[in-house]
Write an enzyme that holds these catalytic residues in place. Sequence first.
Site, PDB file in Angstrom:
ATOM      1  N   LYS A  45       0.237  -1.177   0.471  1.00  0.00           N
ATOM      2  CA  LYS A  45      -0.141  -0.112  -0.202  1.00  0.00           C
ATOM      3  C   LYS A  45       1.306   1.712   0.039  1.00  0.00           C
ATOM      4  CE  LYS A  45      -2.259  -1.222   3.889  1.00  0.00           C
ATOM      5  NZ  LYS A  45      -1.614  -2.745   3.973  1.00  0.00           N
ATOM      6  N   ARG A  59      -1.262  -9.292  13.024  1.00  0.00           N
ATOM      7  CA  ARG A  59      -1.740  -8.178  12.254  1.00  0.00           C
ATOM      8  C   ARG A  59      -2.558  -8.491  11.262  1.00  0.00           C
ATOM      9  NH1 ARG A  59       3.029  -5.009  10.502  1.00  0.00           N
ATOM     10  NH2 ARG A  59       1.789  -3.791   9.552  1.00  0.00           N
ATOM     11  N   ARG A 104      11.093  -7.123   6.382  1.00  0.00           N
ATOM     12  CA  ARG A 104      10.867  -5.408   6.548  1.00  0.00           C
ATOM     13  C   ARG A 104      11.551  -5.593   7.965  1.00  0.00           C
ATOM     14  NH1 ARG A 104       5.278  -2.811   5.765  1.00  0.00           N
ATOM     15  NH2 ARG A 104       4.872  -3.234   7.187  1.00  0.00           N
TER      16      ARG A 104
HETATM   17  P1  AMP Z   1       0.642   0.599   8.719  1.00  0.00           P
HETATM   18  O1  AMP Z   1       1.940   1.077   8.418  1.00  0.00           O
HETATM   19  O2  AMP Z   1      -0.640   0.610   8.154  1.00  0.00           O
HETATM   20  O3  AMP Z   1       0.718  -1.059   8.731  1.00  0.00           O
HETATM   21  O4  AMP Z   1      -0.189   1.127  10.360  1.00  0.00           O
HETATM   22  C1  AMP Z   1       0.522   0.325  11.702  1.00  0.00           C
HETATM   23  C2  AMP Z   1       0.201  -0.434  13.096  1.00  0.00           C
HETATM   24  O5  AMP Z   1      -0.540   0.745  12.814  1.00  0.00           O
HETATM   25  C3  AMP Z   1      -1.530  -0.992  12.529  1.00  0.00           C
HETATM   26  O6  AMP Z   1      -0.657  -2.473  12.966  1.00  0.00           O
HETATM   27  C4  AMP Z   1      -1.620  -0.648  13.608  1.00  0.00           C
HETATM   28  O7  AMP Z   1      -1.317  -1.021  15.494  1.00  0.00           O
HETATM   29  C5  AMP Z   1      -1.827   1.127  13.338  1.00  0.00           C
HETATM   30  N1  AMP Z   1      -2.403   1.557  12.536  1.00  0.00           N
HETATM   31  C6  AMP Z   1      -3.007   2.081  11.439  1.00  0.00           C
HETATM   32  N2  AMP Z   1      -3.576   3.157  10.551  1.00  0.00           N
HETATM   33  C7  AMP Z   1      -4.242   2.647  11.092  1.00  0.00           C
HETATM   34  C8  AMP Z   1      -5.720   2.922  11.487  1.00  0.00           C
HETATM   35  N3  AMP Z   1      -6.975   2.831  10.434  1.00  0.00           N
HETATM   36  N4  AMP Z   1      -6.885   1.983  11.951  1.00  0.00           N
HETATM   37  C9  AMP Z   1      -6.465   1.628  13.770  1.00  0.00           C
HETATM   38  N5  AMP Z   1      -4.967   1.167  13.912  1.00  0.00           N
HETATM   39  C10 AMP Z   1      -4.214   1.667  13.014  1.00  0.00           C
END
Ligand code: AMP
Length: 188
Positions: A13, A144, A127
């Site tokens: 993403k 996750r 990563r």
């Molecule tokens: P990401 O970099 O998008 O994979 O996000 C890393 C972590 O941030 C996730 O595993 C969640 O703990 C938190 N996080 C990011 N975006 C959200 C969201 N929209 N809602 C809730 N938690 C989020």
Amino acid sequence: MRLLIMGPPGAGKGTQGELLAEHLGVRRLSTGEMLRDARAERTELGREAQRFMDAGELVPDAVVLGLVAQAMNGSGPTAGFILDGFPRTIPQAEGLSDLLARRGTPIDAVVLLKVPEEELVRRLTGRGAEEGRTDDDPATIGRRIQVYYAETEPVVRWYGETGVRVIEETGTGSIEEIQASLRERLSL
Ligand code: AMP
């Protein structure tokens, strides 16, 4: 152009969203990055978010919605954007929909990147080692991915049901091929 880029952790993403944002000349807003910044700065919000992130759980909806509302306020009402990693739950999608309705700027399309689970695990493990992301250790990776299927996949269906165009794209192959295919499908 106002897009959401969705898909499980490790689907690409951030990479694809950034390339699309550059091409379109719009901002990419990543809630994951906003939360990591808050955590690094040790703000109150960052400290609250940390325990959820480290456990592979979602940060509470109200916290994330607040961050996005604040970020959106900083941009002009007509500016396009790409949201990466948000919304991840139905209440977040409903909150976003209210926010965008007030601004008169609904979503044009949702891009969904699809990658098989074993490939996600392989990418995230790599990563974690390279970037030292604390939520890319094996146990947290599994959690996750589980949270994605339980909480976030229904959001993609929700958009489809509410009449938003959902573009499903295979997220395996080269970065350039995936980007080219996305641009073609979005007529960009
Ligand atoms: P990401 O970099 O998008 O994979 O996000 C890393 C972590 O941030 C996730 O595993 C969640 O703990 C938190 N996080 C990011 N975006 C959200 C969201 N929209 N809602 C809730 N938690 C989020």
